[in-house]
Design a protein around this motif. Structure first.
Motif, PDB file in Angstrom:
ATOM      1  N   ALA A   1       0.824  -1.210   0.000  1.00 35.79           N
ATOM      2  CA  ALA A   1       0.000   0.000   0.000  1.00 35.79           C
ATOM      3  C   ALA A   1       0.859   1.262   0.000  1.00 35.79           C
ATOM      4  O   ALA A   1       0.466   2.290  -0.569  1.00 35.79           O
ATOM      5  N   ALA A   2       2.032   1.175   0.636  1.00 36.85           N
ATOM      6  CA  ALA A   2       2.926   2.336   0.718  1.00 36.85           C
ATOM      7  C   ALA A   2       3.768   2.512  -0.538  1.00 36.85           C
ATOM      8  O   ALA A   2       4.511   3.489  -0.642  1.00 36.85           O
ATOM      9  N   GLY A   3       3.668   1.580  -1.470  1.00 32.37           N
ATOM     10  CA  GLY A   3       4.436   1.680  -2.703  1.00 32.37           C
ATOM     11  C   GLY A   3       5.882   1.238  -2.562  1.00 32.37           C
ATOM     12  O   GLY A   3       6.726   1.588  -3.401  1.00 32.37           O
ATOM     13  N   TYR A   4       6.191   0.453  -1.541  1.00 35.43           N
ATOM     14  CA  TYR A   4       7.548  -0.065  -1.370  1.00 35.43           C
ATOM     15  C   TYR A   4       7.777  -1.178  -2.389  1.00 35.43           C
ATOM     16  O   TYR A   4       7.066  -2.193  -2.372  1.00 35.43           O
ATOM     17  N   PRO A   5       8.751  -1.021  -3.302  1.00 33.53           N
ATOM     18  CA  PRO A   5       8.860  -1.956  -4.425  1.00 33.53           C
ATOM     19  C   PRO A   5       9.784  -3.147  -4.203  1.00 33.53           C
ATOM     20  O   PRO A   5       9.948  -3.951  -5.122  1.00 33.53           O
ATOM     21  N   TYR A   6      10.376  -3.268  -3.019  1.00 36.79           N
ATOM     22  CA  TYR A   6      11.447  -4.259  -2.825  1.00 36.79           C
ATOM     23  C   TYR A   6      11.017  -5.446  -1.971  1.00 36.79           C
ATOM     24  O   TYR A   6      11.807  -5.996  -1.218  1.00 36.79           O
ATOM     25  N   ALA A   7       9.766  -5.849  -2.108  1.00 35.73           N
ATOM     26  CA  ALA A   7       9.253  -6.990  -1.348  1.00 35.73           C
ATOM     27  C   ALA A   7       8.186  -7.695  -2.185  1.00 35.73           C
ATOM     28  O   ALA A   7       7.521  -7.068  -3.018  1.00 35.73           O
ATOM     29  N   PRO A   8       8.023  -8.994  -1.974  1.00 35.89           N
ATOM     30  CA  PRO A   8       6.934  -9.697  -2.668  1.00 35.89           C
ATOM     31  C   PRO A   8       5.585  -9.270  -2.113  1.00 35.89           C
ATOM     32  O   PRO A   8       5.486  -8.754  -0.999  1.00 35.89           O
ATOM     33  N   ARG A   9       4.553  -9.483  -2.907  1.00 34.65           N
ATOM     34  CA  ARG A   9       3.188  -9.249  -2.425  1.00 34.65           C
ATOM     35  C   ARG A   9       2.660 -10.522  -1.772  1.00 34.65           C
ATOM     36  O   ARG A   9       2.892 -11.621  -2.255  1.00 34.65           O
ATOM     37  N   HIS A  10       1.943 -10.341  -0.669  1.00 41.94           N
ATOM     38  CA  HIS A  10       1.277 -11.472  -0.037  1.00 41.94           C
ATOM     39  C   HIS A  10      -0.090 -11.620  -0.683  1.00 41.94           C
ATOM     40  O   HIS A  10      -0.905 -10.694  -0.667  1.00 41.94           O
ATOM     41  N   LEU A  11      -0.350 -12.810  -1.261  1.00 43.50           N
ATOM     42  CA  LEU A  11      -1.550 -13.015  -2.066  1.00 43.50           C
ATOM     43  C   LEU A  11      -2.616 -13.843  -1.359  1.00 43.50           C
ATOM     44  O   LEU A  11      -3.666 -14.108  -1.942  1.00 43.50           O
ATOM     45  N   GLY A  12      -2.341 -14.242  -0.128  1.00 36.45           N
ATOM     46  CA  GLY A  12      -3.340 -15.004   0.609  1.00 36.45           C
ATOM     47  C   GLY A  12      -2.788 -16.329   1.104  1.00 36.45           C
ATOM     48  O   GLY A  12      -1.576 -16.528   1.205  1.00 36.45           O
ATOM     49  N   ILE A  13      -3.703 -17.258   1.401  1.00 35.32           N
ATOM     50  CA  ILE A  13      -3.359 -18.579   1.915  1.00 35.32           C
ATOM     51  C   ILE A  13      -4.028 -19.613   1.019  1.00 35.32           C
ATOM     52  O   ILE A  13      -5.221 -19.483   0.699  1.00 35.32           O
ATOM     53  N   ASP A  14      -3.265 -20.639   0.620  1.00 36.70           N
ATOM     54  CA  ASP A  14      -3.841 -21.612  -0.310  1.00 36.70           C
ATOM     55  C   ASP A  14      -4.627 -22.694   0.420  1.00 36.70           C
ATOM     56  O   ASP A  14      -4.763 -22.678   1.658  1.00 36.70           O
ATOM     57  N   GLU A  15      -5.144 -23.650  -0.362  1.00 39.01           N
ATOM     58  CA  GLU A  15      -6.017 -24.687   0.191  1.00 39.01           C
ATOM     59  C   GLU A  15      -5.282 -25.621   1.154  1.00 39.01           C
ATOM     60  O   GLU A  15      -5.915 -26.340   1.931  1.00 39.01           O
ATOM     61  N   ARG A  16      -3.962 -25.595   1.141  1.00 38.90           N
ATOM     62  CA  ARG A  16      -3.163 -26.409   2.046  1.00 38.90           C
ATOM     63  C   ARG A  16      -2.654 -25.605   3.243  1.00 38.90           C
ATOM     64  O   ARG A  16      -1.846 -26.095   4.018  1.00 38.90           O
ATOM     65  N   GLY A  17      -3.143 -24.380   3.377  1.00 40.53           N
ATOM     66  CA  GLY A  17      -2.767 -23.562   4.518  1.00 40.53           C
ATOM     67  C   GLY A  17      -1.402 -22.910   4.400  1.00 40.53           C
ATOM     68  O   GLY A  17      -0.838 -22.472   5.408  1.00 40.53           O
ATOM     69  N   ARG A  18      -0.889 -22.794   3.179  1.00 37.85           N
ATOM     70  CA  ARG A  18       0.412 -22.174   2.969  1.00 37.85           C
ATOM     71  C   ARG A  18       0.250 -20.717   2.541  1.00 37.85           C
ATOM     72  O   ARG A  18      -0.711 -20.359   1.851  1.00 37.85           O
ATOM     73  N   ASP A  19       1.206 -19.868   2.931  1.00 34.34           N
ATOM     74  CA  ASP A  19       1.229 -18.496   2.429  1.00 34.34           C
ATOM     75  C   ASP A  19       1.487 -18.510   0.939  1.00 34.34           C
ATOM     76  O   ASP A  19       2.301 -19.301   0.434  1.00 34.34           O
ATOM     77  N   VAL A  20       0.804 -17.616   0.222  1.00 36.39           N
ATOM     78  CA  VAL A  20       1.007 -17.464  -1.216  1.00 36.39           C
ATOM     79  C   VAL A  20       1.581 -16.070  -1.470  1.00 36.39           C
ATOM     80  O   VAL A  20       1.001 -15.066  -1.053  1.00 36.39           O
ATOM     81  N   LEU A  21       2.739 -16.017  -2.127  1.00 39.54           N
ATOM     82  CA  LEU A  21       3.387 -14.746  -2.463  1.00 39.54           C
ATOM     83  C   LEU A  21       3.710 -14.737  -3.943  1.00 39.54           C
ATOM     84  O   LEU A  21       3.816 -15.797  -4.577  1.00 39.54           O
ATOM     85  N   ASP A  22       3.866 -13.551  -4.509  1.00 42.40           N
ATOM     86  CA  ASP A  22       4.256 -13.530  -5.912  1.00 42.40           C
ATOM     87  C   ASP A  22       5.727 -13.918  -6.044  1.00 42.40           C
ATOM     88  O   ASP A  22       6.556 -13.632  -5.180  1.00 42.40           O
ATOM     89  N   PHE A  23       6.041 -14.603  -7.143  1.00 40.44           N
ATOM     90  CA  PHE A  23       7.399 -15.055  -7.416  1.00 40.44           C
ATOM     91  C   PHE A  23       8.186 -13.917  -8.032  1.00 40.44           C
ATOM     92  O   PHE A  23       7.736 -13.266  -8.981  1.00 40.44           O
ATOM     93  N   ILE A  24       9.385 -13.655  -7.487  1.00 44.19           N
ATOM     94  CA  ILE A  24      10.257 -12.595  -8.000  1.00 44.19           C
ATOM     95  C   ILE A  24      11.426 -13.257  -8.696  1.00 44.19           C
ATOM     96  O   ILE A  24      12.254 -13.910  -8.043  1.00 44.19           O
ATOM     97  N   PRO A  25      11.536 -13.124 -10.019  1.00 37.70           N
ATOM     98  CA  PRO A  25      12.631 -13.780 -10.744  1.00 37.70           C
ATOM     99  C   PRO A  25      13.983 -13.210 -10.332  1.00 37.70           C
ATOM    100  O   PRO A  25      14.105 -12.030  -9.998  1.00 37.70           O
ATOM    101  N   GLY A  26      14.998 -14.062 -10.367  1.00 36.85           N
ATOM    102  CA  GLY A  26      16.357 -13.655 -10.048  1.00 36.85           C
ATOM    103  C   GLY A  26      17.039 -14.721  -9.217  1.00 36.85           C
ATOM    104  O   GLY A  26      16.550 -15.851  -9.091  1.00 36.85           O
ATOM    105  N   THR A  27      18.175 -14.379  -8.642  1.00 42.21           N
ATOM    106  CA  THR A  27      18.949 -15.320  -7.836  1.00 42.21           C
ATOM    107  C   THR A  27      19.469 -14.622  -6.586  1.00 42.21           C
ATOM    108  O   THR A  27      19.543 -13.390  -6.534  1.00 42.21           O
TER     109      THR A  27
END
Length: 236
Positions: free
Chosen positions: A42-68
């Motif tokens: 919400a603050a526009g901080y660009p250096y972190a993944p977004r939290h997208l919720g919790i999946d059907e297995r109870g795991r956190d879902v975040l967006d994948f950030i390409p790189g190494t």
């Protein structure tokens, strides 16, 4: 969809990639981390993944950030250290005075080493693994970042190069003296040594976790000795 295992560090039971998302087993820090990531988005901080919720297995879902991730200066481009310092400074600025920081200075990442930073073309683009984020003092975060990014007893990195990386990172973060930063690095090294030594005294500590504690103590001890031996150069 196919699940591709990802390196999950020493604390996370499961981390996998599913399409353009990452699924992580939840832990005691997950709920707070989700709140922090929502605030940063919400603050526009660009250096972190977004939290997208919790999946059907109870795991956190975040967006994948390409790189190494990286583990040696040879894998980082000119300007990487200054940018890493600015990324951390912007995190602290984005959370200073926010209710998530409680009565502390800001929210700290808690583990912003290069092993928890995604790089592309040698430059950092995001901090990952936010399960250690918490209210805290910015110098604890900065001291750990400076140590893990700039100081290496192993890897055959000339001390002059390590000092130059430290100056670049310090200038990127801004508003901190060389003396205060070196003291913060030593403080983080001593914290690791004390915490992991105490953990080794724990009865029934799993063998894998015991090996990690022993390795962490050796790592922090060697790097602390390097800092103390070359303190004058690192203060330049």
């Amino acid at each position: 969809m196919t699940e591709q295992p990802l390196a999950g560090g020493h604390q996370t039971a499961e981390v996998v990639r599913v399409g353009d998302t990452v699924r992580r087993a939840r832990d005691p820090g997950s709920a707070f981390a989700a709140q922090v990531l929502a605030h940063l988005e919400a603050a526009g901080y660009p250096y972190a993944p977004r939290h997208l919720g919790i999946d059907e297995r109870g795991r956190d879902v975040l967006d994948f950030i390409p790189g190494t991730t990286t583990d040696h200066p040879s894998q980082r481009a000119p300007g990487a250290y200054a940018l890493g310092g600015r990324m951390l400074r912007d995190l602290h600025a984005a959370t200073a005075g926010h209710p998530l920081a409680g009565a502390r200075e800001c929210v700290i990442h808690g583990d912003p080493g290069p092993f928890n930073t995604i790089f592309r073309e040698g430059l950092p683009v995001a901090f990952i693994d936010w399960s250690s984020c918490r209210p805290g003092d910015r110098m604890d975060d900065l001291g750990y970042l400076a140590w893990t990014w700039c100081v290496q007893a192993e890897g055959q990195v000339p001390i002059a190069d390590q000092a130059a990386h430290l100056r670049e990172l310090r200038d990127g973060y801004g508003d901190v003296s060389p003396e205060r930063l070196v003291e913060a690095m030593i403080g983080r090294q001593e914290h690791i040594i004390e915490a992991e030594t105490a953990r080794l005294r724990t009865r029934d500590l799993p063998p894998r976790r015991r090996r990690h504690a022993e390795a962490a103590i050796a790592w922090a001890t060697a790097d602390r000795a390097l800092v103390l031996r070359h303190r004058a150069m690192l203060l330049q």
